[in-house]
Enzyme design. Structure first.
Site, PDB file in Angstrom:
ATOM      1  N   HIS A 210     -13.557  -1.776  -9.236  1.00 28.25           N
ATOM      2  CA  HIS A 210     -13.501  -1.347  -7.834  1.00 28.25           C
ATOM      3  C   HIS A 210     -14.111  -2.361  -6.870  1.00 28.25           C
ATOM      4  O   HIS A 210     -13.810  -2.344  -5.671  1.00 28.25           O
ATOM      5  CB  HIS A 210     -14.192   0.008  -7.681  1.00 28.25           C
ATOM      6  CG  HIS A 210     -13.685   0.827  -6.537  1.00 28.25           C
ATOM      7  ND1 HIS A 210     -13.179   0.283  -5.373  1.00 28.25           N
ATOM      8  CD2 HIS A 210     -13.603   2.176  -6.369  1.00 28.25           C
ATOM      9  CE1 HIS A 210     -12.810   1.242  -4.554  1.00 28.25           C
ATOM     10  NE2 HIS A 210     -13.047   2.394  -5.134  1.00 28.25           N
TER      11      HIS A 210
ATOM     12  N   ASP B 117       8.005   1.068  -6.585  1.00 27.42           N
ATOM     13  CA  ASP B 117       9.257   1.105  -7.337  1.00 27.42           C
ATOM     14  C   ASP B 117       9.438  -0.206  -8.098  1.00 27.42           C
ATOM     15  O   ASP B 117       9.678  -1.251  -7.503  1.00 27.42           O
ATOM     16  CB  ASP B 117      10.419   1.330  -6.352  1.00 27.42           C
ATOM     17  CG  ASP B 117      11.784   1.286  -7.013  1.00 27.42           C
ATOM     18  OD1 ASP B 117      11.854   1.145  -8.250  1.00 27.42           O
ATOM     19  OD2 ASP B 117      12.786   1.379  -6.282  1.00 27.42           O
TER      20      ASP B 117
END
Length: 455
Positions: free
Chosen positions: A167, A381
């Site tokens: 992170h 996608d």
């Protein structure tokens, strides 16, 4: 064995040996400093996300792992710091050694179909360890891969993309920017669609001299009142019906609050009443807020470092319990409103003056919420269409995430994974159920009165 929606799900995952994917072309060999926001102690953890994809006939014969691995190597040419390793410099300052060692990648196949995971894909995913193998020695913050990725092809032709991020390197918008770039490469589309990554981490360094000008309850160091062990996770779904019922518990002047404020207040109230603290004990709600648009001038497009802070609301268990829901909503709104550019600069100064060692209180009386529903992870996608589900795989300790999801009826809503000791989880579920039933009872009373008035 994994369990989805209460139904046992047994499947086998066949993994190839983990490998390092390196940039497809030579990249600069240099060292880059993280910002003073990035390298604070509270961000030194790994966050896992998971993406589910259906079969796509036009991609027949292509293994998604091979497509994504090639695209990943190409994308790392632009995002080459992610192929490096973190080192620690003077005073705990984190530095990226851009050595091109690569990110860890696993190709896998599973003898299960997407449909077998159930109609409602929501965290937590008890099978997650099968879908993102925790390679021994990979989970550290220093001298370890900054990304771990596993792509698992399913029997139906769909696949699961799972990723674990250090992170300190990026926040949710930054990670979305990176995986979207991988997706563009995977679709073999023009690279002008990829926003050029911007490092510029010095833009979130402390001013000289650093000045702490705000109060930061989010970093209050408090003792744990209950042990944070023997934890269980459970997901709670809020569709249009649940949101409407909760909203009608508010006075008219608060009914136009955001869904984030409404759900955060409701969950905080239920959680605080469920954990059985002393009524006079203070509890905290930390809401993670994107600071990108609070800076002046704005951070450059393409910046992918951490740009959030987590202002805190603080009160007592007794006050949350005796007051109506609107009280908690007002506290959440006040916490959000405290986020100004000066507040951000004050946070950065606090990090520098405390040598980055301050951590948000990882205790049962603290509740941290991050809203990922506007990030658009589901739009990523790789050539198989948009994801059926995309978001965090589970809660991370006291941190819960709002993610977009669908229930069994196909309703679109917000799913929240909560992590609590088992007895507290049961009380939490009852508290939430009682809140929802409270408004149903009021609605039924009003309906009865209207019927009687016309008889």
């Amino acid at each position: 064995m994994a369990t989805m929606s209460g139904i046992p799900l047994v499947f086998t995952v066949r993994r190839c040996k983990p490998e390092f994917v390196t940039p497809a072309k030579p990249t600069p060999r240099e060292q880059k400093l993280l910002s003073d926001i990035d390298d604070q102690a509270s961000l030194r953890f790994q966050v896992p996300l998971i993406f589910f994809y259906r079969q796509e006939p036009s991609m027949e014969g292509k293994h998604p792992a091979e497509v994504i691995r090639t695209a990943l190597a190409q994308t790392l040419v632009l995002y080459y710091p992610l192929a490096g390793r973190l080192r620690e410099g003077a005073n705990g300052k984190l530095i990226v050694d851009c050595n091109g060692e690569g990110v860890m990648f696993i190709k896998a196949d599973a003898d299960v179909t997407l449909e077998q995971f159930g109609d409602a894909l929501q965290p937590p995913f008890p099978c997650f360890d099968e879908l993102l193998f925790d390679v021994p020695g990979s989970q550290g913050i220093l001298n370890c891969p900054l990304l771990l990725i596993q792509v698992t092809r399913l029997n139906c032709g769909g696949f699961i993309f799972a990723i674990r991020l250090n992170h300190t390197m990026a926040d949710a918008p930054g990670l979305k920017q990176f995986v979207s770039s991988v997706a563009v490469m995977a679709r073999d589309e023009s690279t002008h669609l990829i926003p050029r990554p911007v490092w510029e981490r010095h833009l979130l360094d402390a001013r000289d001299p650093p000045r702490v000008t705000c109060t930061h309850h989010e970093y209050d160091q408090v003792e744990a009142s209950l042990p944070l062990d023997n934890l269980v996770q459970r997901s709670f779904f809020f569709g249009p019906t649940q949101v409407s019922l909760l909203r009608r518990l508010l006075p008219m002047h608060l009914r136009y609050c955001t869904k984030f404020e409404l759900l955060t207040a409701s969950l905080w109230r239920c959680r605080s009443l469920a954990i059985n603290l002393d009524p006079h004990e203070k509890v905290r709600m930390l809401c993670i807020v994107n600071a990108r648009f609070k800076m002046e001038p704005l951070l450059p497009q393409g910046y992918y470092g951490n740009t959030f802070v987590f202002p805190a609301a603080i009160t007592t268990v007794k006050n949350l319990g005796k007051n109506p829901l609107g009280y908690a909503v007002e506290l959440v709104k006040q916490a959000k409103a405290s986020l100004t550019e000066e507040y951000i600069k004050s946070v950065v100064a606090l990090m520098v003056t405390t040598d980055k060692q301050l951590n948000f209180p990882n205790v049962i009386g603290s509740f941290i919420i991050s809203d990922l529903t506007k990030i658009g992870f589901e739009d990523v996608d790789f050539g198989w269409g948009k994801a059926v589900f995309a978001g965090t795989a589970n809660a991370v300790g006291v941190v819960s995430f709002f993610v977009s999801a669908k229930n069994k009826k196909g309703e679109v809503g917000t799913s929240v994974a909560i992590c609590l000791p088992a007895p507290a989880m049961e009380r939490f579920a009852r508290e939430l159920d009682n809140m929802l039933k409270q408004q149903l009872i009021e609605d039924n009373k009003s309906k009865s009165k209207r019927i009687l008035s016309v008889m």
